[in-house]
Design a protein around this motif. Structure first.
Motif, PDB file in Angstrom:
ATOM      1  N   GLN A 384       0.805  -1.213   0.000  1.00 42.20           N
ATOM      2  CA  GLN A 384       0.000   0.000   0.000  1.00 42.20           C
ATOM      3  C   GLN A 384       0.844   1.272   0.000  1.00 42.20           C
ATOM      4  OE1 GLN A 384      -3.708   0.156   1.837  1.00 42.20           O
ATOM      5  NE2 GLN A 384      -3.839  -2.012   2.329  1.00 42.20           N
ATOM      6  N   LEU A 385       2.092   1.157  -0.412  1.00 46.56           N
ATOM      7  CA  LEU A 385       2.896   2.367  -0.571  1.00 46.56           C
ATOM      8  C   LEU A 385       2.334   3.229  -1.701  1.00 46.56           C
ATOM      9  CD1 LEU A 385       6.517   0.915  -0.269  1.00 46.56           C
ATOM     10  CD2 LEU A 385       5.348   2.378   1.396  1.00 46.56           C
ATOM     11  N   LYS A 386       2.588   4.512  -1.585  1.00 43.35           N
ATOM     12  CA  LYS A 386       2.098   5.439  -2.610  1.00 43.35           C
ATOM     13  C   LYS A 386       3.271   6.157  -3.269  1.00 43.35           C
ATOM     14  CE  LYS A 386      -2.505   5.930  -0.666  1.00 43.35           C
ATOM     15  NZ  LYS A 386      -3.623   6.839  -0.332  1.00 43.35           N
ATOM     16  N   SER A 439      12.175   4.016  -7.192  1.00 41.96           N
ATOM     17  CA  SER A 439      12.231   4.813  -8.430  1.00 41.96           C
ATOM     18  C   SER A 439      11.846   3.963  -9.635  1.00 41.96           C
ATOM     19  CB  SER A 439      13.646   5.382  -8.615  1.00 41.96           C
ATOM     20  OG  SER A 439      14.021   6.175  -7.515  1.00 41.96           O
ATOM     21  N   ILE A 440      12.305   2.717  -9.658  1.00 38.58           N
ATOM     22  CA  ILE A 440      11.972   1.820 -10.773  1.00 38.58           C
ATOM     23  C   ILE A 440      10.474   1.557 -10.804  1.00 38.58           C
ATOM     24  CG2 ILE A 440      12.251  -0.542 -11.602  1.00 38.58           C
ATOM     25  CD1 ILE A 440      15.142  -0.395 -10.467  1.00 38.58           C
ATOM     26  N   ALA A 441       9.885   1.276  -9.632  1.00 38.70           N
ATOM     27  CA  ALA A 441       8.450   1.011  -9.581  1.00 38.70           C
ATOM     28  C   ALA A 441       7.644   2.222 -10.041  1.00 38.70           C
ATOM     29  CB  ALA A 441       8.050   0.601  -8.162  1.00 38.70           C
ATOM     30  N   GLU A 442       8.092   3.416  -9.664  1.00 39.75           N
ATOM     31  CA  GLU A 442       7.383   4.623 -10.097  1.00 39.75           C
ATOM     32  C   GLU A 442       7.478   4.798 -11.610  1.00 39.75           C
ATOM     33  OE1 GLU A 442       7.115   8.143  -8.075  1.00 39.75           O
ATOM     34  OE2 GLU A 442       7.669   7.400  -6.086  1.00 39.75           O
ATOM     35  N   ARG A 443       8.643   4.483 -12.178  1.00 41.41           N
ATOM     36  CA  ARG A 443       8.796   4.611 -13.633  1.00 41.41           C
ATOM     37  C   ARG A 443       7.876   3.632 -14.360  1.00 41.41           C
ATOM     38  NH1 ARG A 443      12.914   6.283 -16.987  1.00 41.41           N
ATOM     39  NH2 ARG A 443      12.106   6.328 -19.133  1.00 41.41           N
ATOM     40  N   ILE A 444       7.821   2.396 -13.886  1.00 41.14           N
ATOM     41  CA  ILE A 444       6.944   1.406 -14.517  1.00 41.14           C
ATOM     42  C   ILE A 444       5.490   1.829 -14.390  1.00 41.14           C
ATOM     43  CG2 ILE A 444       6.114  -0.981 -14.332  1.00 41.14           C
ATOM     44  CD1 ILE A 444       8.947  -1.772 -13.497  1.00 41.14           C
ATOM     45  N   ARG A 445       5.137   2.403 -13.270  1.00 42.92           N
ATOM     46  CA  ARG A 445       3.753   2.829 -13.049  1.00 42.92           C
ATOM     47  C   ARG A 445       3.312   3.866 -14.073  1.00 42.92           C
ATOM     48  NH1 ARG A 445       1.648   7.150 -10.858  1.00 42.92           N
ATOM     49  NH2 ARG A 445      -0.429   7.038  -9.873  1.00 42.92           N
ATOM     50  N   THR A 446       4.221   4.720 -14.525  1.00 48.35           N
ATOM     51  CA  THR A 446       3.840   5.769 -15.487  1.00 48.35           C
ATOM     52  C   THR A 446       3.417   5.190 -16.826  1.00 48.35           C
ATOM     53  OG1 THR A 446       6.122   6.033 -16.299  1.00 48.35           O
ATOM     54  CG2 THR A 446       5.449   7.388 -14.424  1.00 48.35           C
ATOM     55  N   TRP A 447       3.797   3.937 -17.118  1.00 45.88           N
ATOM     56  CA  TRP A 447       3.414   3.331 -18.397  1.00 45.88           C
ATOM     57  C   TRP A 447       2.000   2.774 -18.382  1.00 45.88           C
ATOM     58  CZ3 TRP A 447       8.562   0.207 -18.311  1.00 45.88           C
ATOM     59  CH2 TRP A 447       9.611   1.042 -18.692  1.00 45.88           C
ATOM     60  N   THR A 448       1.407   2.637 -17.194  1.00 46.86           N
ATOM     61  CA  THR A 448       0.080   2.039 -17.112  1.00 46.86           C
ATOM     62  C   THR A 448      -0.986   3.055 -17.515  1.00 46.86           C
ATOM     63  OG1 THR A 448      -0.182   2.668 -14.795  1.00 46.86           O
ATOM     64  CG2 THR A 448       0.855   0.543 -15.245  1.00 46.86           C
ATOM     65  N   ARG A 449      -2.090   2.542 -18.035  1.00 45.58           N
ATOM     66  CA  ARG A 449      -3.171   3.413 -18.487  1.00 45.58           C
ATOM     67  C   ARG A 449      -3.922   4.049 -17.324  1.00 45.58           C
ATOM     68  NH1 ARG A 449      -4.863   2.835 -23.745  1.00 45.58           N
ATOM     69  NH2 ARG A 449      -3.654   1.373 -24.994  1.00 45.58           N
ATOM     70  N   TYR A 450      -3.772   3.470 -16.126  1.00 53.70           N
ATOM     71  CA  TYR A 450      -4.529   3.975 -14.988  1.00 53.70           C
ATOM     72  C   TYR A 450      -3.651   4.793 -14.047  1.00 53.70           C
ATOM     73  CZ  TYR A 450      -2.448  -0.456 -13.560  1.00 53.70           C
ATOM     74  OH  TYR A 450      -1.581  -1.494 -13.358  1.00 53.70           O
ATOM     75  N   ALA A 451      -2.485   5.231 -14.505  1.00 52.75           N
ATOM     76  CA  ALA A 451      -1.568   5.965 -13.624  1.00 52.75           C
ATOM     77  C   ALA A 451      -2.210   7.221 -13.052  1.00 52.75           C
ATOM     78  CB  ALA A 451      -0.297   6.322 -14.389  1.00 52.75           C
ATOM     79  N   ALA A 452      -3.076   7.858 -13.842  1.00 53.45           N
ATOM     80  CA  ALA A 452      -3.692   9.108 -13.382  1.00 53.45           C
ATOM     81  C   ALA A 452      -4.864   8.864 -12.441  1.00 53.45           C
ATOM     82  CB  ALA A 452      -4.157   9.927 -14.582  1.00 53.45           C
ATOM     83  N   ASP A 455      -2.855   6.705  -6.852  1.00 52.97           N
ATOM     84  CA  ASP A 455      -1.503   7.061  -6.437  1.00 52.97           C
ATOM     85  C   ASP A 455      -0.799   5.905  -5.736  1.00 52.97           C
ATOM     86  OD1 ASP A 455      -3.046   7.060  -4.183  1.00 52.97           O
ATOM     87  OD2 ASP A 455      -2.415   9.031  -3.450  1.00 52.97           O
ATOM     88  N   TYR A 456      -1.386   4.708  -5.794  1.00 54.29           N
ATOM     89  CA  TYR A 456      -0.697   3.541  -5.252  1.00 54.29           C
ATOM     90  C   TYR A 456       0.473   3.172  -6.149  1.00 54.29           C
ATOM     91  CZ  TYR A 456      -4.304   2.618  -1.766  1.00 54.29           C
ATOM     92  OH  TYR A 456      -5.150   2.704  -0.688  1.00 54.29           O
ATOM     93  N   LEU A 457       1.584   2.809  -5.518  1.00 57.95           N
ATOM     94  CA  LEU A 457       2.776   2.447  -6.282  1.00 57.95           C
ATOM     95  C   LEU A 457       2.559   1.128  -7.018  1.00 57.95           C
ATOM     96  CD1 LEU A 457       5.622   3.525  -6.797  1.00 57.95           C
ATOM     97  CD2 LEU A 457       6.417   2.184  -4.841  1.00 57.95           C
ATOM     98  N   PHE A 458       1.867   0.198  -6.366  1.00 56.47           N
ATOM     99  CA  PHE A 458       1.557  -1.097  -6.974  1.00 56.47           C
ATOM    100  C   PHE A 458       0.037  -1.243  -6.980  1.00 56.47           C
ATOM    101  CE2 PHE A 458       5.652  -1.532  -4.800  1.00 56.47           C
ATOM    102  CZ  PHE A 458       6.463  -1.901  -5.860  1.00 56.47           C
ATOM    103  N   SER A 459      -0.568  -1.044  -8.146  1.00 56.04           N
ATOM    104  CA  SER A 459      -2.020  -1.007  -8.234  1.00 56.04           C
ATOM    105  C   SER A 459      -2.541  -2.155  -9.078  1.00 56.04           C
ATOM    106  CB  SER A 459      -2.487   0.325  -8.828  1.00 56.04           C
ATOM    107  OG  SER A 459      -3.892   0.374  -8.911  1.00 56.04           O
ATOM    108  N   THR A 460      -3.804  -2.502  -8.848  1.00 61.89           N
ATOM    109  CA  THR A 460      -4.428  -3.614  -9.552  1.00 61.89           C
ATOM    110  C   THR A 460      -5.017  -3.210 -10.895  1.00 61.89           C
ATOM    111  OG1 THR A 460      -6.459  -3.177  -8.313  1.00 61.89           O
ATOM    112  CG2 THR A 460      -4.969  -4.848  -7.442  1.00 61.89           C
ATOM    113  N   SER A 463      -9.455   0.090 -11.071  1.00 62.20           N
ATOM    114  CA  SER A 463     -10.185   0.255  -9.811  1.00 62.20           C
ATOM    115  C   SER A 463      -9.475   1.202  -8.863  1.00 62.20           C
ATOM    116  CB  SER A 463     -10.371  -1.101  -9.133  1.00 62.20           C
ATOM    117  OG  SER A 463      -9.115  -1.649  -8.763  1.00 62.20           O
ATOM    118  N   GLY A 464      -8.169   1.342  -9.043  1.00 63.66           N
ATOM    119  CA  GLY A 464      -7.420   2.292  -8.235  1.00 63.66           C
ATOM    120  C   GLY A 464      -6.926   1.759  -6.915  1.00 63.66           C
ATOM    121  N   GLY A 465      -7.228   0.500  -6.569  1.00 64.46           N
ATOM    122  CA  GLY A 465      -6.800  -0.052  -5.298  1.00 64.46           C
ATOM    123  C   GLY A 465      -5.397  -0.620  -5.348  1.00 64.46           C
ATOM    124  N   ALA A 466      -4.827  -0.849  -4.163  1.00 65.07           N
ATOM    125  CA  ALA A 466      -3.519  -1.491  -4.082  1.00 65.07           C
ATOM    126  C   ALA A 466      -3.658  -2.973  -4.407  1.00 65.07           C
ATOM    127  CB  ALA A 466      -2.940  -1.303  -2.683  1.00 65.07           C
TER     128      ALA A 466
END
Length: 728
Positions: A384-386, A439-452, A455-460, A463-466
């Motif tokens: 549940q890190l953000k 930093s790596i996890a944040e970079r990968i997160r920016t490629w996902t369609r639901y990044a916006a 704000d969870y670092l690892f999201s499903t 739905s926006g949940g962790a």
């Protein structure tokens, strides 16, 4: 005990032989016949190296259960005690009349027989010495014994458990390196029928060392490969997103871009004429359907003029049979040039377009594991890190400290005494790889369609949940499977293969206690290797053999677990010192007289958790093991040279100044280990180049001088300092 003399003598002492006409083998023999122990009894033999069994197993193409060579002598010493020494008082009292003062030959054989699979299991787990066998490892072995596929009856499992109590009970008479911790199923020598820890103790099993060590190697390797994977990921995302956001419909776009569609048809005719194979791929939108890589072909051949819509239309016109011509073996190299290496070899000549999504997924998993393991977080806390949770703090020496800001839930309650779903803010100390993983996890997160959308670092997903524990478990299982496949595909060393863990699959919830176990019990293990290869800054990590500065008091990600492990280590070492001194053993060093006082004042038997806590609180009440110095360290922070100008705490072995410290104590057993090390160094010097040989001999001579000083100055409960030793 003089183990050098024992190991050069017979397996059965003359005073123990009842049938003098029966043969007695030397200690170093492959077989020890036990007929000399009793007249007319069953002829039994301890077999240490049965070449007939090996030959039969080889004929069946099977692997025999044999004694690992590096553990054989340790188990031989324990068996020698079974034969030649009375049953320890702790076992006689615990088992009442069921125990005999001397173990019968058939029982000796049975006990040693049950040690053999334990030795083979330790070898498989990568354990090189019995002193590394902790209660946690013994619990893992019990899990292995009780596995349904093994088919052992509960009574048989109890016999194996009891045999390990026998091994533990001989510890005070064995060299320090041969002593295992007390099993959790032992109640001061009595077999606890449940075979489990008490309810008050943490039941979470550690990840076995044989699994955790290659897993950590792969985690750190993936972080090293991150620049290659991220470079390929950027290129892949650019290909996939080309043409997105167009407001026109497909038909109108194709009509408007007539020159582009004509160009696309020319490319298909030139690259994939009728009768030739078409590259196969799987589109992430429809992973179950066979497809061709339209986005890749547009980027590779389109010169910036095409997107996947043009290529798909052209393929349908020029190659209507393309579904029957797909060939997944046709390479689709990304343009970036991989620079990373695994085990000192290039890991990829090129990264294939089709493997990029999987590599991104595995890099994300490695980041999650690194963040969790290298901070001591619980699984819920890391899941549940953000975003923006990493903090880099410049240090006074010009380096940097690293922290992670998040929330904890365990023990957090609201005003009604119920668990607070919001938790409370918390900060964990981590090391550079853990911070880099953020930093790596944040970079990968920016490629996902639901990044916006989250704000969870690892999201499903949308739905926006962790991520859930189940999702994290799936990620880990896939990562382990992929890593093992790379061992085969790249011909990597077998040490990088991640075996199944005896305690079950690797899960985030098991990493916290695993880290605590390794910091406390294996400071020279895989954590030290991470430092050696530059992954971890020693000033921020291995300084924390006892937890200081890593997840210590101020940022207590691990403080509670480390405190438990520290109390356990203190209790084990103090009981060891007590048993050796009370048995007539000698001590030397500046702390020798205090060590004798500690032995006098320590209660007999296994120390309770309360007694261990009291030892930790009070100075001069307990001792810690210091295997690097072949010594014990008295728990007195005020006199500890290793903690000079530092806050009070347990001794730090990596800062040990040796016999100059007022807290250092050497015992007969630790000095015997030192003497053995001197012999080993001299043997190694015989086969080493000149400069290295000189250095090895110098270390051996230093050990030999310390051994002589111990013999000259040792004192016991009955011989104060200054009296001549009978050995001199």
């Amino acid at each position: 005990m003089d183990w050098s003399a024992i190991e050069s003598g017979p397996s059965i002492l003359p005073e123990q032989a009842r049938a003098s006409e029966e043969p007695v083998a030397p200690f170093d023999a492959d077989e020890w016949p036990l007929a000399a122990l009793a007249h007319g009894g069953k002829a039994v033999t301890l077999v240490w190296h049965d070449r007939r069994v090996e030959a039969k197993a080889k004929a069946r193409e099977a692997t025999p259960v044999t004694w690992p060579e590096h553990l054989l002598r340790q188990f031989k010493r324990a068996a020698w005690l079974l034969i030649n020494k009375p049953t320890p008082h702790s076992l006689m009292g615990a088992s009442k009349s069921k125990r005999r003062p001397h173990t019968a030959p058939v029982s000796i054989q049975a006990i040693a027989y049950r040690w053999r699979p334990f030795a083979a299991w330790l070898d498989k787990e990568g354990v090189s010495s019995l002193d590394a066998v902790t209660t946690d490892l013994l619990d893992l072995y019990l899990e292995w014994l009780q596995a349904p596929g093994r088919g052992l009856a509960p009574r048989t499992v109890d016999q194996y458990r009891r045999s390990l109590i026998d091994l533990w009970a001989r510890g005070p008479m064995l060299p320090e390196g041969d002593r295992i911790e007390e099993p959790s199923w032992s109640d001061n020598g009595r077999l606890r029928t449940t075979g489990t820890r008490t309810a008050a103790e943490n039941s979470t099993l550690i990840v076995s060392p044989s699994t955790m060590e290659p897993l950590l190697a792969w985690i750190l390797t993936m972080l090293d490969l991150a620049p290659d994977i991220i470079g390929a990921g950027d290129e892949y995302v650019s290909m996939m997103r080309r043409g997105e956001g167009e407001s026109e419909g497909a038909t109108r776009r194709l009509r408007r871009d007539a020159s582009a569609t004509d160009f696309a048809r020319q490319i298909i005719r030139a690259e994939y004429p009728p009768g030739t194979p078409v590259p196969g791929s799987t589109d992430w939108r429809t992973p179950t359907l066979p497809d061709f890589p339209a986005s890749y072909l547009a980027a590779a051949h389109g010169r910036g003029r095409l997107d996947r819509l043009h290529v798909r239309w052209a393929m349908a016109k020029e190659r209507p049979d393309w579904r029957n011509a797909l060939d997944d073996a046709i390479p689709l190299p990304m343009t970036m040039n991989p620079q990373g290496r695994i085990a000192d070899q290039t890991w990829r000549e090129h990264i294939d377009y089709r493997e990029v999504p999987a590599l991104i997924t595995h890099l994300r998993t490695a980041s999650l594991l690194a963040i969790t393991y290298l901070s001591g977080m619980r699984g819920q806390e890391s899941r549940q890190l953000k975003t923006g949770c990493g903090v880099e703090v410049p240090a006074a020496d010009g380096a940097a400290d690293y922290a992670i800001r998040g929330r904890i839930w365990k023990g957090v309650v609201d005003k009604d005494g119920r668990q607070d779903p919001e938790g409370r803010p918390h900060t964990w100390v981590t090391v550079k790889p853990g911070y880099d993983a953020l930093s790596i996890a944040e970079r990968i997160r920016t490629w996902t369609r639901y990044a916006a959308e989250t704000d969870y670092l690892f999201s499903t997903g949308p739905s926006g949940g962790a991520i859930t524990p189940t999702t994290a478990a799936d990620w880990i299982d896939e990562f382990v499977g992929w890593a093992n496949a790379q061992v085969d595909a790249l011909g990597l060393p077998e040490q990088l293969r991640i075996p199944d863990c005896i305690g079950g699959p690797v899960r985030l919830a098991r990493l916290r206690r695993t880290l605590a176990w390794h910091i406390r019990h294996r400071p020279d293990g895989h954590v030290a290797l991470a430092i050696q290869y530059g992954h971890v800054n020693p000033a921020g990590f291995l300084d924390t053999e006892t937890g200081e500065g890593y997840s210590g008091r101020k940022a207590s990600g691990l403080a509670d677990v480390l405190d438990e492990e520290t109390r356990s280590a203190l209790g084990s070492a103090t009981a060891f010192a007590r048993d050796e001194v009370m048995a007539g053993g000698g001590v030397s060093g500046l702390g020798a007289e205090r060590a004798l006082d500690i032995a006098r004042g320590t209660p007999m038997g296994k120390l309770s958790a309360r007694e261990e806590k009291e030892l930790l609180k009070e100075k001069d009440r307990g001792v810690f093991f210091n295997p690097r110095a072949f010594a014990l360290c008295i728990n007195d922070p005020d006199k500890a040279a290793c903690r000079k100008d530092m806050e009070p705490g347990p001794p730090l072995a990596y800062r040990c100044v040796g016999k100059k410290c007022a807290n250092m104590v050497r015992t007969d057993a630790t000095v015997q280990e030192m003497a053995s090390e001197a012999v080993r160094l001299r043997n190694e010097a015989d086969f080493s180049p000149g400069p290295l040989a000189d250095r090895l001999i110098g270390h051996a001579e230093e050990h030999e001088r310390d051994v002589e000083e111990h013999v000259r100055t040792r004192r016991t409960l009955t011989r104060p300092a200054g009296e001549e030793s009978a050995e001199e």
